[in-house]
Design a protein around this motif. Structure first.
Motif, PDB file in Angstrom:
ATOM      1  N   UNK A 232       0.797  -1.225   0.000  1.00 36.52           N
ATOM      2  CA  UNK A 232       0.000   0.000   0.000  1.00 36.52           C
ATOM      3  C   UNK A 232       0.831   1.278   0.000  1.00 36.52           C
ATOM      4  N   UNK A 233       2.035   1.225   0.561  1.00 31.29           N
ATOM      5  CA  UNK A 233       2.859   2.440   0.623  1.00 31.29           C
ATOM      6  C   UNK A 233       3.634   2.673  -0.666  1.00 31.29           C
ATOM      7  N   UNK A 234       3.534   1.744  -1.606  1.00 32.61           N
ATOM      8  CA  UNK A 234       4.285   1.863  -2.855  1.00 32.61           C
ATOM      9  C   UNK A 234       5.665   1.260  -2.722  1.00 32.61           C
ATOM     10  N   UNK A 235       6.317   1.091  -3.838  1.00 30.54           N
ATOM     11  CA  UNK A 235       7.643   0.488  -3.859  1.00 30.54           C
ATOM     12  C   UNK A 235       7.881  -0.235  -5.160  1.00 30.54           C
ATOM     13  N   UNK A 236       8.742  -1.252  -5.119  1.00 34.23           N
ATOM     14  CA  UNK A 236       9.090  -1.973  -6.335  1.00 34.23           C
ATOM     15  C   UNK A 236       9.358  -3.436  -6.033  1.00 34.23           C
ATOM     16  N   UNK A 237       9.066  -4.270  -7.024  1.00 32.46           N
ATOM     17  CA  UNK A 237       9.385  -5.692  -6.938  1.00 32.46           C
ATOM     18  C   UNK A 237      10.818  -5.908  -7.414  1.00 32.46           C
ATOM     19  N   UNK A 238      11.449  -6.940  -6.857  1.00 32.47           N
ATOM     20  CA  UNK A 238      12.725  -7.420  -7.355  1.00 32.47           C
ATOM     21  C   UNK A 238      12.607  -8.916  -7.590  1.00 32.47           C
ATOM     22  N   UNK A 239      13.267  -9.395  -8.655  1.00 34.73           N
ATOM     23  CA  UNK A 239      13.165 -10.801  -8.997  1.00 34.73           C
ATOM     24  C   UNK A 239      14.403 -11.222  -9.776  1.00 34.73           C
ATOM     25  N   UNK A 240      14.765 -12.490  -9.634  1.00 29.09           N
ATOM     26  CA  UNK A 240      15.809 -13.070 -10.471  1.00 29.09           C
ATOM     27  C   UNK A 240      15.148 -13.624 -11.725  1.00 29.09           C
ATOM     28  N   UNK A 241      15.538 -13.100 -12.887  1.00 29.44           N
ATOM     29  CA  UNK A 241      14.994 -13.587 -14.155  1.00 29.44           C
ATOM     30  C   UNK A 241      16.122 -14.226 -14.954  1.00 29.44           C
ATOM     31  N   UNK A 242      16.014 -15.517 -15.177  1.00 30.97           N
ATOM     32  CA  UNK A 242      17.056 -16.275 -15.886  1.00 30.97           C
ATOM     33  C   UNK A 242      18.428 -16.023 -15.268  1.00 30.97           C
ATOM     34  N   UNK A 243      18.447 -15.950 -13.927  1.00 31.78           N
ATOM     35  CA  UNK A 243      19.712 -15.846 -13.203  1.00 31.78           C
ATOM     36  C   UNK A 243      20.221 -14.441 -12.978  1.00 31.78           C
ATOM     37  N   UNK A 244      19.518 -13.424 -13.476  1.00 31.22           N
ATOM     38  CA  UNK A 244      19.941 -12.036 -13.314  1.00 31.22           C
ATOM     39  C   UNK A 244      18.887 -11.265 -12.522  1.00 31.22           C
ATOM     40  N   UNK A 245      19.321 -10.538 -11.494  1.00 32.53           N
ATOM     41  CA  UNK A 245      18.356  -9.770 -10.708  1.00 32.53           C
ATOM     42  C   UNK A 245      17.851  -8.579 -11.506  1.00 32.53           C
ATOM     43  N   UNK A 246      16.542  -8.407 -11.514  1.00 27.09           N
ATOM     44  CA  UNK A 246      15.920  -7.315 -12.255  1.00 27.09           C
ATOM     45  C   UNK A 246      14.878  -6.633 -11.377  1.00 27.09           C
ATOM     46  N   UNK A 247      14.531  -5.424 -11.771  1.00 24.69           N
ATOM     47  CA  UNK A 247      13.452  -4.677 -11.126  1.00 24.69           C
ATOM     48  C   UNK A 247      12.381  -4.435 -12.181  1.00 24.69           C
ATOM     49  N   UNK A 248      11.393  -5.310 -12.265  1.00 27.67           N
ATOM     50  CA  UNK A 248      10.408  -5.199 -13.343  1.00 27.67           C
ATOM     51  C   UNK A 248       9.491  -4.000 -13.158  1.00 27.67           C
ATOM     52  N   UNK A 249       8.983  -3.506 -14.278  1.00 22.02           N
ATOM     53  CA  UNK A 249       7.991  -2.435 -14.275  1.00 22.02           C
ATOM     54  C   UNK A 249       6.622  -3.092 -14.109  1.00 22.02           C
ATOM     55  N   UNK A 250       6.026  -2.941 -12.932  1.00 24.05           N
ATOM     56  CA  UNK A 250       4.784  -3.631 -12.602  1.00 24.05           C
ATOM     57  C   UNK A 250       3.629  -2.640 -12.560  1.00 24.05           C
ATOM     58  N   UNK A 251       2.565  -2.941 -13.300  1.00 25.52           N
ATOM     59  CA  UNK A 251       1.348  -2.148 -13.233  1.00 25.52           C
ATOM     60  C   UNK A 251       0.573  -2.554 -11.997  1.00 25.52           C
TER      61      UNK A 251
END
Length: 257
Positions: A232-251
């Motif tokens: 609820x306070x906002x922020x960002x997801x982080x995930x490992x995608x195919x072995x590389x950490x990424x910060x996806x743009x999430x709607x």
């Protein structure tokens, strides 16, 4: 043609294997010696075959079966369909204690090609066939099962890549969040280590292991084991995608805020 719906497939992939206990008596346990390497395969369009090595680290003769399935994803999750696009040779094996066996994975049809071609996905299931040892008098015998992903790249492509679209959706009960990920790229996405970092820098681990795969052209949904209040306070997801950490743009679902 038989179609197999495997909702627990994510759990298979999460460890690259599962183990099933075959009850042979009521006391104790005996471990299986089946080992498989590597735990995933990728074939370039020009390659016609690859291989798996099965080994027996146990003390008894090991019997195993190798089967190949085409791997698709739809609204209900992962689907495995018997396919002859890839063949395993030999499909049935016996391995003596301490020995190894090479399993050839042979491409039996043309690789994906043409405008907009995407990689083909398969699953190889390696199942130990439990046989009670002549030396065993008590215990459980564990029969190992492996589920291994295989990807075949399209013609004219040196490396495939996913293109993901992310969104969150608050469920009708207001207590759960669904994460939806669509893949418009020509390669798969393997997602793991999902977390959320709020605007204050506080990190919440949502899924420390494998979340799952998203195949080309597919959309996958996961119900997140986290309270909606975390987002609820906002922020960002982080995930490992195919072995590389990424910060996806999430709607983000506006009703979460």
């Amino acid at each position: 043609m038989m179609n197999i719906q495997l909702r627990p497939l994510v759990n298979l992939a999460n460890r690259a294997l599962i183990s099933g206990a075959i009850l042979l008596s009521s006391v104790g346990a005996m471990a299986s010696g089946l080992q498989v390497s590597p735990i995933s395969l990728s074939l370039h369009a020009r390659e016609t075959a690859s291989g798996l090595t099965l080994s027996n680290s146990g003390n008894d003769m090991l019997h195993a079966q190798v089967r190949v399935y085409q791997w698709l994803q739809n609204d209900t999750g992962d689907q495995l369909t018997p396919s002859r696009g890839l063949l395993a040779s030999p499909p049935m094996i016996d391995i003596k204690p301490g020995e190894k066996q090479l399993i050839r994975i042979i491409r039996a049809k043309a690789p994906p090609q043409g405008a907009g071609a995407v990689e083909d996905a398969y699953r190889i299931l390696v199942n130990e066939i439990p046989v009670k040892s002549t030396n065993q008098t008590t215990g459980l015998q564990f029969a190992m099962s492996y589920s291994l992903p295989v990807f075949v790249q399209p013609v004219g492509v040196t490396k495939t890549s996913p293109q993901l679209q992310w969104s969150t959706h608050l469920q009708p009960d207001g207590k759960a969040i669904k994460l939806r990920v669509s893949n418009s790229g020509n390669g798969h996405a393997k997602l793991s280590g999902l977390s959320f970092v709020d605007t204050a820098g506080n990190s919440t681990v949502i899924n420390p292991g494998l979340l799952g795969y998203v195949l080309p052209g597919a959309t996958m949904n996961w119900t997140l084991k986290v309270s909606p209040s975390v987002l609820t306070t906002g922020g960002k997801f982080k995930v490992m995608m195919n072995g590389t950490q990424t910060t996806p743009d999430v709607t983000m679902d506006p009703s979460i805020r």
